[in-house]
Every structure is written in structure tokens, then in C-alpha cells.
Design a protein around this motif. Structure first.
Motif, mmCIF file in Angstrom:
data_model
loop_
_atom_site.group_PDB
_atom_site.id
_atom_site.type_symbol
_atom_site.label_atom_id
_atom_site.label_comp_id
_atom_site.label_asym_id
_atom_site.label_seq_id
_atom_site.Cartn_x
_atom_site.Cartn_y
_atom_site.Cartn_z
ATOM 1 N N THR A 75 0.871 -1.187 0.000
ATOM 2 C CA THR A 75 0.000 0.000 0.000
ATOM 3 C C THR A 75 0.900 1.227 0.000
ATOM 4 O O THR A 75 1.015 1.903 -1.004
ATOM 5 C CB THR A 75 -0.962 0.029 1.203
ATOM 6 O OG1 THR A 75 -0.201 -0.058 2.399
ATOM 7 C CG2 THR A 75 -1.989 -1.071 1.139
ATOM 8 N N HIS A 76 1.602 1.486 1.101
ATOM 9 C CA HIS A 76 2.489 2.660 1.172
ATOM 10 C C HIS A 76 3.898 2.221 0.818
ATOM 11 O O HIS A 76 4.540 1.538 1.602
ATOM 12 C CB HIS A 76 2.477 3.256 2.572
ATOM 13 C CG HIS A 76 1.158 3.857 2.940
ATOM 14 N ND1 HIS A 76 0.049 3.090 3.199
ATOM 15 C CD2 HIS A 76 0.769 5.138 3.061
ATOM 16 C CE1 HIS A 76 -0.967 3.888 3.484
ATOM 17 N NE2 HIS A 76 -0.562 5.136 3.402
ATOM 18 N N SER A 106 1.526 10.224 8.180
ATOM 19 C CA SER A 106 2.325 11.319 7.662
ATOM 20 C C SER A 106 2.553 12.399 8.735
ATOM 21 O O SER A 106 3.683 12.891 8.900
ATOM 22 C CB SER A 106 1.615 11.757 6.394
ATOM 23 O OG SER A 106 1.684 13.001 6.162
ATOM 24 N N THR A 123 7.226 3.289 4.191
ATOM 25 C CA THR A 123 6.002 2.674 4.712
ATOM 26 C C THR A 123 5.427 3.410 5.925
ATOM 27 O O THR A 123 6.158 4.089 6.657
ATOM 28 C CB THR A 123 6.263 1.217 5.145
ATOM 29 O OG1 THR A 123 7.190 1.254 6.237
ATOM 30 C CG2 THR A 123 6.854 0.399 4.014
ATOM 31 N N ASP A 124 4.128 3.218 6.117
ATOM 32 C CA ASP A 124 3.457 3.714 7.324
ATOM 33 C C ASP A 124 3.872 2.881 8.542
ATOM 34 O O ASP A 124 3.919 3.371 9.670
ATOM 35 C CB ASP A 124 1.934 3.686 7.127
ATOM 36 C CG ASP A 124 1.427 2.339 6.638
ATOM 37 O OD1 ASP A 124 2.234 1.544 6.113
ATOM 38 O OD2 ASP A 124 0.215 2.074 6.767
#
Ligand code: F6R
Length: 611
Positions: A75-76, A106, A123-124
Motif C-alpha cells: 500500500t504505502h 504522515s 512505509t506507514d
């Protein structure tokens, strides 16, 4: 999406984790990684499939009795070695694997950067493990408390497992919105996204609830809420069997699952239909029998193939029970302030029971007072748990990423629901009930007959394996079948395909038809047979190539079409259950002939837990 597995106990952790990751690969296969406690916290990770991680770790000492592994659906951050999980804190003391999305990553990242943190990935997930480290540094709390504080700060969905170099005897796991199951053994614990990595070691499992954190040592388990309240775990016994997770001699899971349909549909009907009495019994929704007599409307929410099952249900429920039905993409429903009230029943359909958009749609409908019926395959998943009532499809685990047996089981359950509603509302005669249920009871045998066309379908596939486009047409309940046929073909063979209501073709798609365009038409003998014949003529007049799904013994369409595939005769209500089978086989063979990875098509994952 993303699969996670962890182990702590007396066995070697690596083989358990790698085997588990192979089983979980249906959830994502962009990268794989493992953290092992082995004279320190060692991390091995690689972009690509689990087999690439295995190649990468050849010759490495992979001993150790505690570890965790991850298979990723990106995803990220793009699929790459550095974006692969596990991710580590800045001081490399902590490692995390994560399934889900941290929505406020973020702003958290900005704050952490301003405090001197530097990040190695896009990545998150990495932000979360830095946050935990930061909390420990700022407040001197222990790891357990730091994890709890951090989880109170993040917005989003997660199932996570954390290891610490300084606490080599503890795994910490937590969930919110992403599934997580703990396997309970003797002096050992397992943790995973679903029970498939656990099954050969223990039958005793605990499904972690949202907002719970598990502190796991080999001989001790403590579960607390993120508000720090101790929870009492509920241990249940798994019904899953190992052979359900294996290919059983088939080349692919998808083919095995296509061939399982006579059995899966039988399982789905077992104990629910009484043909000679003209009775359907659905224990899961019986408390709502009275409500069903008086409702004005049903709204169905689902995604993808499950949405197609919803479209079939629209025909069935309106036809049998005379209740108006609206079918919505869950992803659209959730963002458009839908008009829903306590008078409505919302049916949420989902194989995995974890689809994020369908979950969100349920929450919105619940807030507006609707009653939610879940139609799910995975027992104990989030959607059945969030529903007021429901009916499981009992198709067994579906491992092929493209849905096959889950779709026909959904259609079977929805057929039963339609008949049950008709029974409650008195919109169907007793003799019609007996007739329909007697036919439905025989559907597994008719599906066996459909499967006998496999070789013939393989020959047709050979002719069209290099086509660039396909059109699928159907009318009435044949329309969702056409949509499903097109979806199956595009997702596993990467051929562009569109499903259309046959009569709509002349309003646009007819412009696409030329001598190179294969057009698959659902042309069985039912109420729209004559109309579909006209549509076939329109295709033929433009030199299109017609592959028709026809009723056994058909002569009229057979004369017009270039290729025909026969299915047995049955009541029109059951057309979707039968006509879907040849389309599944056609897609399967075309994809195999094109050299595609049928069970794990590119960019897809089985369980879409992100919006
Ligand atoms: C297609 C397919 C997907 C799923 C969709 C919803 O073959 O499998 O389109 O149907 O992602 O998933 P569930 O049913 O798990 O909610």
C-alpha cells in the motif's frame, strides 16, 4: 491483505513461519520477510514471493524458537527490499510486522523527524515502530506500555506483531480492523492473520478482538484492551482441516475449487432445505422472520465477485419474495450519505468477511439503524461479527485469489434467503416451493454434469488464448453471470473483458465488434431466450465470434453460434449457478495457456482490508 505469522515456544520457529507464509501468500505476494530471535534480533527480507526469501536465506543459520514473518500486499511504498516487513526502530532494537494502514502516518512521521528520527522505508509501518521507540525514550515506560500508548495515537487499521531485542521471550500482538488469531499450544503460542499456518500444531484458537493487545510468552498469555483492562480470552476449537489447504492433486487451487463446487454447494444447503416439505430453515436469521414479513426494501452491499452475487440476489429476492432490492458497491455506499433507516435490512456479502469497504458500509448502515445480515464464508471474521444476523456459506477455505466456489456458495445462500423470505411473506405457493427446493437439491449433480465439458472448454480456450478483448453478454440473471465471467477472465489472464446486459450492447459496445472479437453469450432456454437470439444475430451481422452457453439439446442458438457449451436444463432461478461453471473453466484454461499465475494473479490479494 498482507499475511502475518508468529511463533514462540520450544520448536524451531523458521520452518513454522516459512510454511505459514506460503499458506498466507494468497493475502499478498509483493515481498516477504522474517524476524528471528537467534543470538539477537535478526531480520531477513526480500521483494518477491516467499520462495525468493527462501533462496535468499540459503546457507544462513536460521535456528531459534521465536520469530515472526510477513507477506506483503503493497500500500504505502512500492514493492522492494527496503519496503518489505519486518521494519525496525531507529536503534534497531524493535521490529514490527503489520497488516493494515496507519492513516495518520504522515503527521506522526513529521513529528518524529522533527525529533531526529530518520526513516529507511516509505512505509506507514516503520512510523509506528519509531513512535513506540520514541515513547519509550520520552517517558521511560516499558515496552508493553509504550505499545499501548502508541496504539492510542494511531488512526487506521492494523494487525501487528512486535519483537524486541531486549525481551527475547515475548511477542506482542494487537489488532484493530485487521484479523488476527492466536493458536494456543502447550508451552507455545502461534499468531497469524488466519488459522491456516496454525492448523497442524493446535486446534485451540483465540480470535483477538479489535482494540486488544496480547502479550505472549511461551507459557503465559495476557490480553488487555488498549485502555489497559484485562480481557478474558475465549478459546475455541478450529473446524479447519489440513487437506482443505492443499491442492489435492490438482495443478492449481483454482481448479480444485472449481471442481469442489458440487460438494461446497451441498455443504451450503445441508440442514437448511427440506424439499418434500417445501421448507427452508435458516437458523441464522430466524429471529428476524417477523421483520421480513413487513420490510419495504433490502439493500445489498458488497465488492467484486460478491457484488455480482448481490446482483443475482436482486433478481431472486424480487422474483420470489417481491421485496424491492438495491445492490450497491460498498465502496460507493460508504461515501455518499445513503438513505437508510431502521426499516431496512442490509445484506453484506463477503467471502473473506474482512473487506474494508464492506465493513465500513455495515458500520454506516448500523449507525442509521438498519438490521445487518452477513453472508460470509470465513467463520468468525469481522463482517459476521459486526452483523446482527447472517448465514455462512460453508464453502471451505478458498485459496485461489480469483473467487469461484465462494461465488456459487454465496448465490446458493442468497437463493435460500430469497425462498425463505418468500415463505415468510406468502409470495410463493407450496407446490412452487416443493418444485424449487427439489430442483435446488439436485443442483450439485447438475454442476457435476457442467464439469464434464472441461475438455471441450479447453479446446475452445486454445482458440482464444491470444485474444486481446472479450465481451460477455447476458440478460436477466444472466447479466451478473456475464459480469462475473468477464471479471474472472481479466483478473487471471489479463485479457481485457467486459460484461454487459445483452440488450445494452447496441448502445455502445457493438462498435467494438469485428471478426476478432469473441463474444460469450449466456443463451440458455429461459424467458429471455428469443431476445438473446436477436442479440446473437446482431453480433453475427458484424462478424463477431459467438461462444454461446446453451441448454442441453439446444438447436436454434447452436446453428448460429461459432461454439457452444451446453449446461443441463433447470429452473431459470438456478441459471447463475450452472452458467458460471463453464465461464470459470474457460478463464482458467486461457490463463494457464498464457502462462499466467492462476492462483496468484498480479496486483491482487484475496482479502482487501484497505479501502
Ligand atoms: C474476484 C474476487 C474479488 C472479491 C472482492 C470482495 O475473483 O475475489 O473481486 O470478490 O475483493 O471480497 P470479499 O468477498 O472477501 O469481500
Amino acid at each position: 491483505m498482507c499475511g502475518i505469522v508468529g511463533y514462540i515456544g520450544y520448536r524451531e520457529a523458521w520452518p513454522i513461519i516459512i510454511k505459514g507464509l506460503h499458506r498466507l501468500e494468497y493475502r499478498g505476494y509483493d515481498s516477504a520477510g522474517v524476524a528471528l530471535m537467534n543470538g539477537g534480533l535478526n531480520i531477513y527480507k526480500k521483494a518477491g514471493k516467499v520462495s525468493e526469501l527462501e533462496d535468499f536465506t540459503q546457507g544462513v543459520n536460521l535456528g531459534g524458537h521465536m520469530g515472526m514473518g510477513h507477506t506483503r500486499w503493497a500500500t504505502h511504498g512500492a514493492p522492494s527490499d527496503r519496503n518489505s516487513h519486518p521494519h525496525t526502530s531507529g536503534d534497531d532494537n524493535l521490529a514490527i510486522i503489520h497488516n493494515g494502514i496507519i492513516e495518520n502516518y504522515s503527521s506522526l512521521k513529521e513529528t518524529l523527524i522533527s525529533r531526529g528520527h530518520t526513516f529507511k522505508s516509505d512505509t506507514d509501518t516503520e512510523v509506528l515502530i519509531h513512535l513506540i521507540q520514541d515513547i519509550q525514550e520520552q517517558t521511560s515506560v516499558d515496552l508493553r506500555e509504550a505499545v499501548r500508548i502508541a496504539l492510542n495515537e494511531v488512526i487506521g487499521a492494523y494487525a501487528i506483531v512486535i519483537m524486541s531485542k531486549d525481551e527475547p521471550d515475548q511477542l506482542i500482538a494487537a489488532r484493530k480492523g485487521s484479523p488476527m488469531v492466536l493458536g494456543v499450544g502447550k508451552n507455545e503460542y502461534f499468531v497469524a492473520s488466519d488459522a491456516s499456518p496454525i492448523i497442524e500444531y493446535t486446534k485451540n484458537v483465540i480470535y483477538l478482538n479489535d482494540n486488544e493487545i496480547a502479550y505472549i510468552k511461551r507459557d503465559e498469555l495476557l490480553i488487555k484492551s488498549i485502555d489497559n483492562i484485562v480481557q478474558t480470552p475465549y478459546i475455541q476449537e478450529l473446524e479447519l482441516k489440513l487437506e482443505m489447504l492443499e491442492k489435492g492433486g490438482y495443478d492449481h487451487f483454482m481448479l480444485k475449487e472449481i471442481y469442489e463446487q458440487p460438494r461446497s454447494i451441498k455443504d451450503c444447503m445441508r440442514g437448511r432445505i427440506y424439499p418434500s416439505e417445501g421448507q427452508v430453515q435458516l437458523g441464522g436469521i430466524k429471529e428476524y422472520a417477523e421483520k421480513l414479513k413487513n420490510i419495504d426494501r433490502i439493500v445489498i452491499v458488497a465488492c467484486g465477485t460478491s457484488w455480482h452475487a448481490g446482483l443475482v440476489a436482486e433478481y431472486l429476492i424480487e422474483e420470489c419474495a417481491r421485496i424491492p432490492v438495491e445492490v450497491e458497491y460498498a465502496s460507493e455506499f460508504r461515501y455518499r450519505n445513503p438513505i437508510i433507516s431502521e426499516k431496512d435490512i442490509v445484506i453484506a456479502i463477503s467471502q473473506s468477511g474482512e473487506t474494508a469497504d464492506t465493513m465500513a458500509a455495515i458500520e454506516i448502515a448500523k449507525q442509521k439503524g438498519a438490521t445487518i445480515f452477513g453472508v460470509c464464508n470465513v467463520v468468525g471474521a469481522s463482517i459476521p461479527r459486526a452483523s446482527h444476523a447472517g448465514v455462512y456459506t460453508h464453502a471451505g477455505p478458498e485459496i485461489g485469489v480469483a473467487s469461484t466456489k465462494a461465488f456459487t456458495a454465496q448465490v446458493t445462500v442468497l437463493t435460500l434467503m430469497a425462498i425463505y423470505m418468500a415463505q415468510q411473506r406468502g409470495t410463493i405457493t407450496q407446490s412452487k416451493l416443493v418444485h424449487l427446493l427439489t430442483e435446488l437439491d439436485n443442483i450439485p449433480n447438475l454442476i457435476e454434469k457442467c464439469l464434464l465439458s472441461n475438455e471441450h472448454i479447453q479446446e475452445i480456450a486454445e482458440k482464444f488464448k491470444d485474444s486481446r478483448n472479450f465481451l460477455f453478454l447476458g440478460r436477466g440473471s444472466g447479466f451478473p453471470v456475464a459480469l462475473e465471467g468477464a471479471l474472472k477472465l481479466k483478473e487471471i489472464s489479463y485479457i481485457h473483458a467486459e460484461g454487459y446486459p445483452a440488450a445494452e450492447m447496441k448502445h455502445g459496445p457493438i462498435a467494438l465488434i469485428d471478426e476478432e472479437m469473441p463474444v460469450v453469450v449466456i443463451a440458455t432456454q429461459n424467458s429471455s431466450y428469443e431476445k438473446v437470439i436477436s442479440n446473437i444475430q446482431e453480433v453475427k451481422a458484424r462478424k463477431g465470434i459467438v461462444i454461446a452457453i446453451v441448454t442441453e439439446g439446444d438447436t436454434e442458438v447452436t446453428q448460429m453460434a461459432d461454439y457452444t457449451i451446453e449446461i443441463p436444463e433447470a429452473d431459470e432461478m438456478f441459471l447463475p449457478l450452472l452458467a458460471t461453471i463453464p465461464l470459470q473453466l474457460l478463464s482458467y484454461h486461457i490463463a494457464v495457456m498464457r502462462g499466467c499465475n492462476v492462483d496468484q494473479p498480479r496486483n491482487l490479494a484475496k482479502s482487501v482490508t484497505v479501502e
